[in-house]
Design a protein around this motif. Structure first.
Motif, short mmCIF file in Angstrom:
data_model
loop_
_atom_site.label_atom_id
_atom_site.label_comp_id
_atom_site.label_asym_id
_atom_site.label_seq_id
_atom_site.Cartn_x
_atom_site.Cartn_y
_atom_site.Cartn_z
N PRO A 219 0.82 -1.22 0.00
CA PRO A 219 0.00 0.00 0.00
C PRO A 219 0.85 1.27 0.00
N GLY A 220 0.45 2.24 -0.84
CA GLY A 220 1.08 3.55 -0.86
C GLY A 220 2.33 3.64 -1.70
N LEU A 221 2.78 2.53 -2.30
CA LEU A 221 4.02 2.52 -3.07
C LEU A 221 3.74 2.19 -4.52
N ILE A 222 4.43 2.87 -5.43
CA ILE A 222 4.28 2.56 -6.86
C ILE A 222 5.41 1.68 -7.36
N GLU A 223 6.48 1.56 -6.57
CA GLU A 223 7.57 0.66 -6.90
C GLU A 223 8.17 0.12 -5.61
N ASN A 224 9.15 -0.75 -5.75
CA ASN A 224 9.66 -1.47 -4.59
C ASN A 224 10.69 -0.65 -3.83
N ASP A 225 10.23 0.36 -3.11
CA ASP A 225 11.12 1.15 -2.28
C ASP A 225 11.62 0.26 -1.14
N VAL A 226 12.92 0.00 -1.16
CA VAL A 226 13.51 -0.98 -0.24
C VAL A 226 13.21 -0.64 1.22
N LEU A 227 13.46 0.62 1.61
CA LEU A 227 13.35 0.98 3.02
C LEU A 227 11.91 1.24 3.45
N GLN A 228 11.04 1.63 2.53
CA GLN A 228 9.62 1.74 2.88
C GLN A 228 9.03 0.36 3.10
N THR A 229 9.46 -0.62 2.30
CA THR A 229 8.93 -1.97 2.42
C THR A 229 9.19 -2.56 3.79
N THR A 230 10.35 -2.28 4.37
CA THR A 230 10.68 -2.86 5.67
C THR A 230 9.70 -2.43 6.76
N GLN A 231 9.08 -1.25 6.60
CA GLN A 231 8.20 -0.74 7.64
C GLN A 231 6.85 -1.45 7.66
N ALA A 232 6.61 -2.36 6.72
CA ALA A 232 5.40 -3.18 6.78
C ALA A 232 5.53 -4.31 7.79
N LEU A 233 6.75 -4.53 8.29
CA LEU A 233 7.00 -5.64 9.20
C LEU A 233 6.78 -5.20 10.65
N PRO A 234 6.28 -6.09 11.49
CA PRO A 234 6.12 -5.74 12.91
C PRO A 234 7.47 -5.49 13.56
N GLY A 235 7.53 -4.50 14.43
CA GLY A 235 8.77 -4.17 15.12
C GLY A 235 9.63 -3.15 14.41
N ILE A 236 9.21 -2.72 13.20
CA ILE A 236 9.96 -1.72 12.44
C ILE A 236 9.05 -0.54 12.13
N THR A 237 9.41 0.63 12.60
CA THR A 237 8.62 1.84 12.38
C THR A 237 9.56 3.00 12.03
N SER A 238 8.96 4.14 11.74
CA SER A 238 9.71 5.38 11.58
C SER A 238 8.92 6.46 12.28
N THR A 239 9.46 6.99 13.36
CA THR A 239 8.70 7.95 14.17
C THR A 239 8.46 9.25 13.43
N ASP A 240 9.29 9.56 12.41
CA ASP A 240 9.06 10.80 11.66
C ASP A 240 8.70 10.53 10.21
N GLU A 241 8.29 9.30 9.89
CA GLU A 241 7.76 8.95 8.58
C GLU A 241 8.81 9.02 7.46
N THR A 242 10.07 8.84 7.80
CA THR A 242 11.10 8.86 6.77
C THR A 242 11.78 7.50 6.69
N VAL A 243 12.48 7.24 5.58
CA VAL A 243 13.20 5.99 5.43
C VAL A 243 14.60 6.09 6.04
N SER A 244 15.07 7.31 6.27
CA SER A 244 16.40 7.48 6.86
C SER A 244 16.35 7.40 8.38
N ASN A 245 15.16 7.40 8.96
CA ASN A 245 15.00 7.29 10.41
C ASN A 245 14.20 6.05 10.78
N ILE A 246 14.62 4.90 10.28
CA ILE A 246 13.94 3.65 10.58
C ILE A 246 14.35 3.19 11.98
N ASN A 247 13.35 2.84 12.77
CA ASN A 247 13.58 2.39 14.14
C ASN A 247 13.24 0.91 14.25
N ILE A 248 14.25 0.09 14.50
CA ILE A 248 14.07 -1.36 14.62
C ILE A 248 14.02 -1.72 16.10
#
Length: 847
Positions: A219-248
């Motif tokens: 959802p929300g992606l038109i191509e396979n953005d590597v770092l956005q895809t990871t945030q679909a997994l439980p335990g991985i978020t981004s508190t500021d909605e960016t791919v450079s601030n991924i929180n595992i």
């Protein structure tokens, strides 16, 4: 009680979003009943006879009582027959072009499908032997064979490890699937299990593997953005909605090890973090490790994201070109000889030629509450310009059947500039401000295969990162220059050895030299501070892997010894991963690890680097910034049956040696220098259902994330990354040329600190309440994506895609801070997430 609390969390402030998705999910449920139906076998035969103009000949008593779940979406009759073979355990033989005979197997006849462990593709032409009986697999990897009681089955094929399958692994009611391991990766001992959607799998060491060749839409992606895809997994978020601030699992973004073909990357995003900097066309697969990391890897006290390009030599030229609302891109994979091939991918923003509404939305998002957006009242900002680009290259040369050489090269760039103008002494004065963020990296990988069970590898890389800002103060006629430069060199030698079908060993040595330079330079009055630091580290590592013949037990035991020259410090880090299959549907998994890292990102002042990319890399110095060390353990159980997957993992993580400056404080303790630690207790939950062309999932993450800073007035308080509850609900639908995906994201608000009510400012200083005693409003977002293949020919494909990010235009506050104004009153600021953002893509592929 727990269920009531969860229901309240799921639907709080989200009624409109759920209503919006309700119709989509009703359609999903309806379609589930349409594309996969439970039908009597004679009815299935009649439907296929009408569709393909064929005739089934069978004995009524053989099939009259059989009823199966059967998909109605097949491209060929052979695909339909393959599904029938797997689900009915009947023999289907073609007589001529239109007659198919159906008969029973004998009582001692068993069937199965042979699949490649690494790709999931059928293995054709493999030899299947049981006693004196033998057969080979067909184009679907399918086989039937007569097996005597207690007689094992031996599977052998060129380029694959030999496997012995006990009779107990064969099913009487239908055909089983069996995996074989390519000899080129036999020592890695991989077993795949589909985890979320097609192409996103869980492997035997607990990590997640993404294969973009098989990947569907999120959802929300038109191509396979590597770092956005990871945030679909439980335990991985981004508190500021960016791919450079991924929180595992509650860690800060600088605690993630990001690798591109084994090259460490210090820059991960374009648009200063809103989209991934790694071109998805050249990145074929990704491994995400939250715990139980291989002993060959250092760094990444929170987790590892390892990206890989295709490691095979292509024999045919193919590629694609595409354009979306942000950028244009191209990719080509071409042979450069019989034994070598070259991949090149490039991408550049459209902003130099065209500013789309999507670009404007992204630009407004990154410039919120910065000097780019708001300057002093007497200063006018003009001519704002932003662009980004990336170029990736990978060359493989198979020197001989046993020797392979691979070269990698990547360049990433972001550039922002604008003019500041003011009327000074009745004269117009203009000065330019600039912010650039660039990376350049290269790697060499040579592998020598001594035998099918022995291989040596030499890996070298150099990675350089530069963040540079020129901040012009037109009123003071002043220029402030800042630089943050990272240069890292590494060499790793390793050897893999397989003792037998059950045991293998990996061992080696790694040297890493990391240099970091920070510059602050003011021209009037003159001030210059330049600090350069270097840390060198040596490491020895060893890892033993065990896999039972039945593949029910997988165990990895690793140890890494690290020696840091600068501090004369030795660190011993054990790594453990265990997977035990308790039954055909139930699996137990446990991991544990200890890790460390010498680099971290700190914020000195919120307006550093124009306030946009305000974080700078720093090396541990043993005084203000210690070496960061972590320990983590997790235990989980997974249940998978009839398209259902339930995966629950509990974990505990403790990280020592963090600094307050690296934790992103924006309110209380914003300017404090302190050393502390944090610990996290959490649970990751995934519930997934696959049925025909639909996949639906619900992921949930819970954590209790706590800081401990002995030198601060408040020693213990919630972490800035304590997202107590996070929920994702999604579904994908893929049929023929159409792919659809919709999702709903909700999470608890980020911890924050508000000023004391009634007395917010005391003696010119903000009077804060207890640190992180409040939270921002909960975050909620609905996304939708669609992709349609318009034209498909033998050597050409045309695809159209569209996405909607934040469909309901939910106003999510993701950060806040406060300042004392000139009249000694409190000024409040907040940063909001992206509003409704539309993107579209057209892609032409040449096959």
């Amino acid at each position: 009680m727990i269920s009531r609390v969860l229901m309240k969390l799921l639907f709080q402030n989200a009624r409109n979003s759920v209503l919006l998705l309700f119709a989509f999910f009703l359609g999903t449920l309806y379609a589930l009943g349409q594309d996969v139906q439970s039908l009597p076998l004679p009815t299935v035969f009649k439907n296929l006879e009408k569709e393909y103009n064929i005739q089934f000949n069978y004995a009524v008593q053989d099939i009259n009582t059989l009823q199966i779940e059967f998909s109605t979406n097949h491209l060929t009759i052979e695909q339909a027959l393959q599904e029938l073979r797997l689900k009915t355990k009947l023999r289907y033989n073609r007589v001529g072009t239109s007659i198919i005979t159906v008969s029973n197997y004998g009582a001692s006849t068993f069937c199965g499908t042979l699949l490649d462990t690494a790709t999931g593709n059928p293995v054709t032409g493999a030899t299947i032997i049981s006693g004196q009986t033998s057969t080979t697999t067909d184009s679907f990897g399918f086989f039937t064979i007569d097996i005597k009681e207690n007689e094992p089955v031996k599977v052998s094929s060129v380029a694959y490890e030999t496997r012995v399958i006990p009779l107990s692994d064969f099913k009487k009611e239908n055909c089983s699937s069996f995996f074989v391991i390519p000899t080129s990766i036999a020592l890695e001992n991989i077993t795949l299990t589909t985890y979320l959607v097609e192409g996103l799998d869980k492997i035997n060491d607990g990590s997640i593997a993404i294969n973009f060749d098989e990947f569907t839409l999120l959802p929300g992606l038109i191509e396979n953005d590597v770092l956005q895809t990871t945030q679909a997994l439980p335990g991985i978020t981004s508190t500021d909605e960016t791919v450079s601030n991924i929180n595992i699992r509650g860690g800060a973004n600088d605690q993630n090890l990001i690798l591109w073909d084994n090259i460490k990357m210090y820059q991960t995003g374009h648009f200063f973090g809103l989209i991934s900097a790694f071109n998805p066309q050249i990145t074929q697969r990704v491994t995400i490790v939250k715990n139980g990391t291989s002993a060959q890897y250092t760094d990444g006290t929170s987790g590892t994201l390892a990206m890989f390009t295709d490691d095979k030599v292509t024999q045919n030229t193919h590629g694609n070109i595409a354009i979306n609302f942000l950028s244009a891109e191209g990719f080509i994979d071409l042979p450069t000889g019989k034994h070598s091939s070259l991949q090149v991918a490039g991408r550049h923003s459209l902003s130099d030629f065209l500013r789309t509404p999507t670009y404007d939305t992204y630009f407004d998002r990154i410039s919120q509450n910065t000097e780019v957006e708001n300057n002093e009242a007497s200063i006018i900002n003009a001519d704002q310009s932003f662009s980004f680009y990336d170029t990736s290259l990978r060359w493989i040369y198979n020197i001989s059947p046993k020797d392979r050489l691979q070269l990698n090269f990547i360049v990433i760039g972001n550039s922002l500039d604008f003019n500041e103008s003011a009327l000074i002494n009745n004269m117009d004065r203009t000065r330019a401000s600039l912010l650039t963020q660039n990376s350049i990296a290269g790697g060499v990988d040579y592998k020598r295969k001594w035998s099918d069970t022995s291989a040596s590898t030499i890996q070298l890389y150099e990675t350089d990162y530069t963040l540079r800002a020129r901040n012009a103060n037109v009123l003071e006629n002043q220029r402030f220059l800042q630089e943050n430069i990272v240069s890292e060199t590494s060499i790793r030698l390793s050897h893999e050895l397989g003792f037998n079908e059950r045991w293998n060993l990996l061992g080696g040595y790694q040297f890493v030299e990391t240099g970091v330079t920070n510059l602050d330079d003011v021209d009037d009055p003159f001030f210059r501070r330049k600090i350069s630091e270097v840390v060198r580290e040596h490491a020895l590592f060893a890892q033993a892997g065990f896999s039972s013949l039945s593949q029910k037990t997988n165990l990895s035991l690793g140890m890494r010894y690290n020696y840091i020259e600068k501090f004369q410090k030795s660190l011993i880090e054990p790594r453990i991963s265990l997977r035990q299959k308790l039954s055909s549907a139930l699996t137990l998994q446990a991991q544990a690890e200890m890790k460390h890292q010498n680099t971290s990102q700190v914020i000195n002042f919120q307006n550093d680097f124009l306030g946009i990319e305000k974080r700078r890399w720093r090396l541990a110095d043993g005084i203000e910034i210690p070496v960061m060390e972590s320990a983590q353990a997790s235990l989980g159980v997974a249940f998978e049956k009839k398209g259902w997957l339930a995966d629950v993992t509990g974990y505990f993580k403790a990280v020592e040696g963090i600094t307050a400056q690296s934790q992103g404080f924006e309110t209380k303790y914003e300017f404090q220098k302190a050393i502390g630690n944090y610990d996290v207790l959490g649970v990751d939950v995934l519930l997934r259902k696959r049925s025909g062309d639909f996949t639906s999932w619900l992921s949930y993450g819970f954590m209790d994330n706590t800081y401990h800073f002995d030198s601060l007035p408040e020693n213990t308080f919630p972490s800035n990354y304590d997202i107590t509850h996070a929920v994702t609900l999604g579904t994908t639908y893929a049929i023929d040329r159409l792919k659809l995906s919709a999702g709903w994201n909700w999470r608890s608000g980020k911890p924050t600190t508000f000023p004391v009510i009634g007395e917010p400012v005391v003696s010119g200083t903000i009077n804060f309440q207890d640190v992180n005693s409040d939270r921002l409003a909960s975050y909620m977002r609905v996304d939708f994506s669609a992709n349609y293949t318009l034209v498909t020919q033998a050597n050409f494909k045309l695809e159209l895609g569209a996405s909607l990010w934040n469909v309901t235009n939910q106003e999510n506050v993701i950060a806040n801070f406060f300042r004392v104004s000139n009249n000694n009153t409190l000024a409040s600021f907040s940063q909001e997430s992206l509003g409704t953002t539309v993107n579209g893509v057209i892609r032409m592929s040449f096959l």
